[in-house]
Design a protein around this motif. Structure first.
Motif, short mmCIF file in Angstrom:
data_model
loop_
_atom_site.label_atom_id
_atom_site.label_comp_id
_atom_site.label_asym_id
_atom_site.label_seq_id
_atom_site.Cartn_x
_atom_site.Cartn_y
_atom_site.Cartn_z
N ARG A 260 1.08 -0.90 -0.41
CA ARG A 260 0.09 -0.08 0.21
C ARG A 260 1.14 1.70 0.16
O ARG A 260 1.71 1.42 0.09
CB ARG A 260 -0.87 -0.20 1.53
CG ARG A 260 -1.83 1.28 1.66
CD ARG A 260 -2.68 0.84 2.51
NE ARG A 260 -3.24 2.03 3.00
CZ ARG A 260 -4.50 2.22 4.06
NH1 ARG A 260 -4.77 0.42 4.30
NH2 ARG A 260 -5.71 3.31 3.68
N ASP B 169 0.28 5.50 0.32
CA ASP B 169 -0.49 6.58 1.07
C ASP B 169 -0.42 7.83 0.62
O ASP B 169 1.37 8.38 1.39
CB ASP B 169 -1.78 6.36 2.26
CG ASP B 169 -2.24 4.83 1.43
OD1 ASP B 169 -3.22 4.95 1.26
OD2 ASP B 169 -1.54 3.78 2.89
N GLU B 170 -0.84 8.63 0.69
CA GLU B 170 -0.24 10.61 0.95
C GLU B 170 -1.98 10.95 1.87
O GLU B 170 -3.18 10.67 1.45
CB GLU B 170 -0.49 11.72 -0.01
CG GLU B 170 0.86 12.26 0.01
CD GLU B 170 0.49 13.25 -1.49
OE1 GLU B 170 0.28 14.04 -0.73
OE2 GLU B 170 1.00 12.72 -1.76
N LYS C 233 4.13 11.30 3.84
CA LYS C 233 3.02 10.37 2.65
C LYS C 233 3.78 9.18 3.09
O LYS C 233 4.71 8.74 3.75
CB LYS C 233 3.93 10.68 2.20
CG LYS C 233 4.44 9.94 0.49
CD LYS C 233 4.29 11.06 -0.38
CE LYS C 233 4.49 10.13 -2.21
NZ LYS C 233 5.62 10.96 -2.96
#
Length: 135
Positions: free
Chosen positions: A32, A34-35, A42
Motif C-alpha cells: 500500500r 498513501d498520502e 506520505k
C-alpha cells in the motif's frame, strides 16, 4: 497482554527512494502507498510475516514526523505492540498511573486501533499499542 510486534514505523526523507531501495535489495514491493495530506505525511506499507513495516515521509514542516526527521534524521519512529482488548487495556494503563494520549484508542489511517502511552509515564520510551489488521 503484548502478543506480537504489530508494526514498525520509520521516518525517511523520501518514500519513493526507500521503496526503490527495498525492491532492489530485498525484492519487496509495498502492499500500500498513501498520502495523508491532512496528517502531513506520505507512506508506504509492507507486510513482512506477521509484522507491518511502514515508512513515513513528512509533507509539511509542522508535523511530529518532520520534527523527528529534523532532530534525529531517518530512522525508527516507533514500534507498536500488538494487543487484544485495547479499550480495556487503555483504561487499565490509566488506572495504573500512565498518562495516555487522547481519551481512548483511536483508528489509524490504516484501519487498526492504536493507543499510546506518553513517554513521561514510561521512562522516556514511546509505547504504541495496536489491535487489528490493516484494511
Amino acid at each position: 497482554m503484548l502478543n506480537k510486534v504489530h508494526h514498525v514505523t520509520y521516518v525517511v526523507e523520501n518514500v519513493d527512494d526507500m521503496a526503490a531501495y527495498i525492491e532492489r535489495n530485498f525484492s519487496l514491493t509495498p502492499i500500500r502507498s498513501d498520502e495523508f495530506t491532512e496528517r502531513g505525511f506520505k507512506s508506504i506499507l509492507y507486510q513482512i510475516g506477521d509484522t507491518l513495516v511502514d515508512f513515513f515521509q513528512p509533507l509539511r514542516d509542522d508535523t511530529p514526523t518532520a520534527r523527528q526527521l529534523r532532530e534525529t534524521g531517518p530512522g525508527v519512529m516507533h514500534v507498536a505492540w500488538g494487543v487484544d482488548g485495547i479499550g480495556q487495556l487503555f483504561n487499565d494503563l490509566q488506572a495504573n498511573g500512565n498518562d495516555m494520549r487522547g481519551d481512548g484508542p483511536s483508528a489509524s489511517p490504516f484501519g487498526y486501533l492504536t493507543a499510546s502511552i506518553e513517554p513521561a509515564s514510561s521512562h522516556g520510551i514511546y509505547f504504541q499499542l495496536a489491535e487489528g489488521e490493516h484494511s
